[in-house]
Scaffold this active site. Structure first.
Site, PDB file in Angstrom:
ATOM      1  N   TYR A  32       0.783  -1.344   0.099  1.00 45.96           N
ATOM      2  CA  TYR A  32      -0.094  -0.036  -0.033  1.00 45.96           C
ATOM      3  C   TYR A  32       0.767   1.354  -0.037  1.00 45.96           C
ATOM      4  O   TYR A  32       0.639   2.394  -0.757  1.00 45.96           O
ATOM      5  CB  TYR A  32      -0.791   0.055   1.265  1.00 45.96           C
ATOM      6  CG  TYR A  32      -2.303  -0.817   0.945  1.00 45.96           C
ATOM      7  CD1 TYR A  32      -3.215  -0.194   0.182  1.00 45.96           C
ATOM      8  CD2 TYR A  32      -2.288  -2.098   1.254  1.00 45.96           C
ATOM      9  CE1 TYR A  32      -4.471  -0.977   0.005  1.00 45.96           C
ATOM     10  CE2 TYR A  32      -3.543  -2.665   1.212  1.00 45.96           C
ATOM     11  CZ  TYR A  32      -4.535  -2.154   0.547  1.00 45.96           C
ATOM     12  OH  TYR A  32      -5.738  -2.913   0.228  1.00 45.96           O
ATOM     13  N   HIS A  47      -7.899   0.945   0.097  1.00 46.74           N
ATOM     14  CA  HIS A  47      -8.347   1.008   1.462  1.00 46.74           C
ATOM     15  C   HIS A  47      -9.808   0.997   1.690  1.00 46.74           C
ATOM     16  O   HIS A  47     -10.349   0.187   2.700  1.00 46.74           O
ATOM     17  CB  HIS A  47      -7.775   2.060   2.085  1.00 46.74           C
ATOM     18  CG  HIS A  47      -6.109   1.868   2.395  1.00 46.74           C
ATOM     19  ND1 HIS A  47      -5.925   0.822   3.606  1.00 46.74           N
ATOM     20  CD2 HIS A  47      -4.890   2.636   2.237  1.00 46.74           C
ATOM     21  CE1 HIS A  47      -4.487   0.934   3.978  1.00 46.74           C
ATOM     22  NE2 HIS A  47      -4.052   1.766   3.069  1.00 46.74           N
TER      23      HIS A  47
END
Length: 267
Positions: A32, A47
């Protein structure tokens, strides 16, 4: 559906380094973080979106390792590496570009440097192939308002994997999924992982054969079998060695397969 599958090799700063057994959360953070470096909007979308993220990754592996008794980690030597797979070009581009943009990597307090990103070839056929997990497969179901981990000893395990594959197929292709899928377990080993502080997941390292629609099985190969693929579960490789072994024995006879087999490199 395009397969974007990579082998990511890293060089450690120290000759000997620790790798905690519960490390998927750290790899998820790396993925991420590097996506955010090059595509913040995509990182936010991933997310905030519920359901399959359409990428998966393996456990972190090492060229050589030792297992000190009673410790929550193993010791790695030489290079470390892991696999990453997706069918979404935007995800692949953002993550790989982010790795090259920031090649110094810190995981669980150990420092590594990006050494190589290798694109892997796609197998020609999936149905009838033998697969081995690169990260364990997680399957859950709801009973009485609570979620329970499901094992390969339960019939629901196979139906839930098939339905999960069909859901991902619809997400990727936008069309009615085939229903033709069966899996034959050759060997299995349960593992309990702490996916986040205080949150545990029972999952299964498996060797299995898959039969049915090639494209449906391909979905599992690309984005993972079972649930929680973006948390580091469900990545597999085609096990070339077992293609030559037809009579391996029943599931029950094979329960004690060598747990290190899943750490071999391969496609």
């Amino acid at each position: 559906m395009i397969i974007m599958r990579f082998l990511i090799k890293v060089k450690p700063e120290e000759r000997k380094f620790r790798v905690p057994y519960n490390h998927q959360y750290f790899l998820q953070g790396l993925i991420y973080n590097r996506i955010k470096l090059t595509n913040p909007r995509l990182s936010t979308f991933l997310h905030e979106t519920k359901g399959p993220k359409l990428f998966t990754y393996s456990l972190f592996m090492t060229e050589r390792r030792e297992h000190p008794k009673g410790l929550p980690y193993f010791l790695g030597y030489r290079r470390g590496f892991f696999y990453f797979s997706t069918c979404i070009p935007e995800i692949a581009e953002a993550f790989i570009t982010g790795l090259f943009r920031e090649p110094e990597i810190t995981l669980w307090g150990e420092k590594f440097y990006l050494e190589e990103v290798k694109t892997l070839k796609e197998p020609k056929k999936f149905s009838g192939s033998t697969f081995i997990t690169l990260s364990p497969i997680a399957v859950t179901m709801e009973k009485g308002g609570k979620r329970y981990d499901v094992s390969p000893l339960e019939e629901e395990f196979y139906a839930l994997i098939r339905e999960n594959l069909k859901d991902k197929y619809v997400m990727i292709k936008g069309e009615k999924p085939p229903d033709d899928f069966e899996m034959e377990i050759i060997a299995a080993k349960p593992k309990r992982f702490e996916v986040k502080p205080g949150i545990y997941q029972m999952a299964w390292h498996l060797v299995f054969r898959a039969y049915g629609d090639d494209e449906l099985i391909r979905v599992g190969y690309v984005v993972g079998f079972g649930e929680k693929n973006s948390l580091g579960f469900g990545m597999v490789k085609v096990d070339e060695q077992r293609k030559r072994r037809k009579n391996i024995g029943s599931f029950q006879e094979s329960m004690s397969f060598n747990e290190n087999r899943e750490l071999e490199t391969g496609t």
